[in-house]
Design a protein around this motif. Structure first.
Motif, mmCIF file in Angstrom:
data_model
loop_
_atom_site.group_PDB
_atom_site.id
_atom_site.type_symbol
_atom_site.label_atom_id
_atom_site.label_comp_id
_atom_site.label_asym_id
_atom_site.label_seq_id
_atom_site.Cartn_x
_atom_site.Cartn_y
_atom_site.Cartn_z
ATOM 1 N N LYS A 123 -5.305 -3.467 -0.802
ATOM 2 C CA LYS A 123 -6.069 -4.490 -0.081
ATOM 3 C C LYS A 123 -7.391 -4.809 -0.777
ATOM 4 O O LYS A 123 -8.002 -5.860 -0.547
ATOM 5 C CB LYS A 123 -6.333 -4.049 1.354
ATOM 6 C CG LYS A 123 -7.208 -2.818 1.521
ATOM 7 C CD LYS A 123 -7.396 -2.463 2.983
ATOM 8 C CE LYS A 123 -8.204 -1.182 3.154
ATOM 9 N NZ LYS A 123 -9.556 -1.273 2.587
ATOM 10 N N ASP A 124 -7.838 -3.897 -1.650
ATOM 11 C CA ASP A 124 -9.080 -4.104 -2.389
ATOM 12 C C ASP A 124 -8.850 -4.631 -3.797
ATOM 13 O O ASP A 124 -9.797 -4.774 -4.583
ATOM 14 C CB ASP A 124 -9.869 -2.790 -2.469
ATOM 15 C CG ASP A 124 -10.319 -2.321 -1.095
ATOM 16 O OD1 ASP A 124 -10.633 -3.182 -0.249
ATOM 17 O OD2 ASP A 124 -10.347 -1.087 -0.870
ATOM 18 N N LYS A 157 1.357 2.844 -6.381
ATOM 19 C CA LYS A 157 0.292 3.768 -6.714
ATOM 20 C C LYS A 157 -0.319 3.332 -8.045
ATOM 21 O O LYS A 157 0.221 3.606 -9.119
ATOM 22 C CB LYS A 157 0.843 5.190 -6.842
ATOM 23 C CG LYS A 157 1.327 5.784 -5.538
ATOM 24 C CD LYS A 157 1.836 7.199 -5.747
ATOM 25 C CE LYS A 157 2.332 7.810 -4.440
ATOM 26 N NZ LYS A 157 2.869 9.180 -4.632
ATOM 27 N N GLU A 171 0.830 -1.206 0.000
ATOM 28 C CA GLU A 171 0.000 0.000 0.000
ATOM 29 C C GLU A 171 0.864 1.255 0.000
ATOM 30 O O GLU A 171 0.527 2.271 -0.618
ATOM 31 C CB GLU A 171 -0.897 -0.013 1.235
ATOM 32 C CG GLU A 171 -2.120 0.871 1.135
ATOM 33 C CD GLU A 171 -3.199 0.264 0.246
ATOM 34 O OE1 GLU A 171 -3.473 0.892 -0.795
ATOM 35 O OE2 GLU A 171 -3.741 -0.801 0.576
ATOM 36 N N ALA A 208 -7.266 0.861 -3.407
ATOM 37 C CA ALA A 208 -6.316 0.396 -2.393
ATOM 38 C C ALA A 208 -5.842 -1.012 -2.726
ATOM 39 O O ALA A 208 -6.604 -1.822 -3.260
ATOM 40 C CB ALA A 208 -6.980 0.409 -1.012
#
Length: 447
Positions: free
Chosen positions: A47-48, A39, A35, A45
């Motif tokens: 994690k998503d 970019k 994270e 994100a």
């Protein structure tokens, strides 16, 4: 899961300059670290991220950025069984070093040799034999080695071993019941079933053990020594087999003073060729050392190519070499038939100068070493560790079967449990820490 829960990072591709390099991060903090380092072009994100999907964006290194890709392998559905992040960056020493340095500064530590695969084993993603198959594939130098490693990697040996363990467990169930409930005559009433289960397990192990001879050839290759007096053309034969000039060729006797090696692939099997010093009387001190080494190589070879000058009658030195190799697995080769044919009694006549009969020589080498065609699509036992464990289990089961009537139930149960444990060493269920550490020490960092 991994006991210490430390997050590790390492370069998983080879060190050096290349189009793409892969950096792998594994552990509880993998997505948290990513994270802070990645970019994506899409505002999402890490994690998503949708697992197993590549996202394009900027990867942060120590003091610079690189444009590349990131993929998230979410636990437990990853190679290690942990959360895994992979950065696919441009290949280059400074780039990969800088990205790793950034990952370390954010909480990861450098991975140890084989630590990713070891975590896969400890987290139940792979058996120990599958891990051994993986490193065998990575280190393969022939088609046969790749296929044999793949057999282990795909858990085929582990599946066979588990089926054998199931037969032993079946027999043990009756015996343990007989120990717990002696008044029920469980063992007496089911003696035939117990014997059949033991025999089935022993027969299955015996079948696997039969595959070790050819499996060893596939794994280790075939050692071939080229022997003969000076100037019979051994070095020329080596160069012709390798299809490039590895050994110095000269008409001066004694040119080869040490062992010169090269490797070729014949029908998917690796052959390690050793050109040795010409064996003769009256050699100087340095040449004598080479001759001694030649004799050592001769005695450790799987096949000896005894090279004679086919254009001339046998000499006394030829006769000595023929005598020394008489009990060995050898092929008698008459070289230089382009210069004349002295009608020597040999297995094959060739010309290293023209290449005449070299395909036939390769076929003869293969036949002599392998005893017939090896089906590389078959299942082979290649690891000595597996062979030893299976052999011990086999011997114990034979003993348990032969002494079933004479032994107490407790002794038979002990035999069967010991055999089961030896089989467990193959898959890793009962392997001790020293065995496990030794196996993963063969891996490089990043694997």
């Amino acid at each position: 899961m991994n006991a210490d829960n430390e997050t590790i990072a390492a370069l998983s591709t080879a060190v050096g300059v290349g189009g793409v390099a892969v950096i792998r991060i594994s552990g509880d903090k993998a997505s948290e670290i990513a994270e802070q380092m990645f970019k994506p072009l899409k505002k999402i994100a890490v994690k998503d991220f949708e697992p197993y999907k590549m996202y394009v964006g900027e990867i942060a290194g120590e003091g610079f950025g690189d444009f590349g890709m990131c993929v998230y392998f979410k636990a437990p559905n990853s190679f290690t069984g942990e959360d895994v992040i992979e950065f696919h960056c441009h290949g280059g020493i400074a780039i990969t070093r800088g990205i790793l340095k950034k990952a370390y500064s954010l909480g990861a530590r450098p991975a140890n040799k084989g630590e990713y695969t070891k975590r896969a084993f400890l987290n139940g993603k792979m058996s120990l034999s599958s891990c051994e198959g993986l490193i065998d594939m990575i280190n393969s130098e022939s088609v046969g080695e790749v296929k044999a490693g793949y057999y282990l990697y795909r858990e085929k040996l582990t599946a066979s071993v588990k089926a054998i363990q199931a037969d032993i467990t079946y027999a043990l169930a009756y015996i343990d019941a007989g120990i717990d409930y002696p008044e029920e005559d469980v063992v007496e009433d089911n003696a035939d079933e117990i014997i059949k289960a033991i025999e089935k397990a022993e027969a299955a192990i015996s079948e696997i053990l039969k595959r070790y001879g050819k499996g060893r050839i596939i794994k280790q290759g075939v050692k071939v020594s080229l022997l003969g007096r000076p100037n019979t053309g051994k070095s020329s034969i080596l160069n012709r087999l390798l299809d490039y000039d590895k050994a110095i060729v000269s008409s001066v006797a004694g040119t080869t003073r040490d062992v010169v090696e090269g490797e070729i692939d014949i029908n998917g099997i690796r052959f390690i060729l050793s050109d040795t010093a010409g064996i003769r009387q009256g050699a100087d001190e340095i040449e004598k050392v080479g001759i001694e080494r030649a004799k050592k190589v001769m005695n450790s070879s799987d096949v000896c190519l005894v090279v004679l000058d086919g254009s001339k009658p046998l000499t006394g030195e030829d006769a000595e070499i023929l005598k020394d190799t008489e009990g060995l697995n050898r092929i008698l080769v008459a070289n230089k038939i382009d210069e004349g044919d002295a009608s020597l009694n040999v297995d094959i006549k060739i010309s290293a100068l023209t290449g005449q009969n070299f395909e036939e020589l390769k076929n003869m080498l293969y036949e002599k070493a392998c005893g017939g065609e090896i089906d590389l699509g078959g299942d082979f036992l290649t690891e000595e560790r597996h062979y030893v464990a299976l052999k011990k289990a086999d011997e114990i089961l034979i003993n348990a079967k032969e002494n079933f009537s004479a032994n107490t139930l407790e002794l038979t149960a002990l035999d069967l449990k010991t055999a089961w444990d030896y089989l467990g060493e193959v898959s890793g269920e009962t392997a001790n820490e020293n065995i496990i550490d030794e196996i993963f020490d063969k891996f490089c960092v990043g694997k």
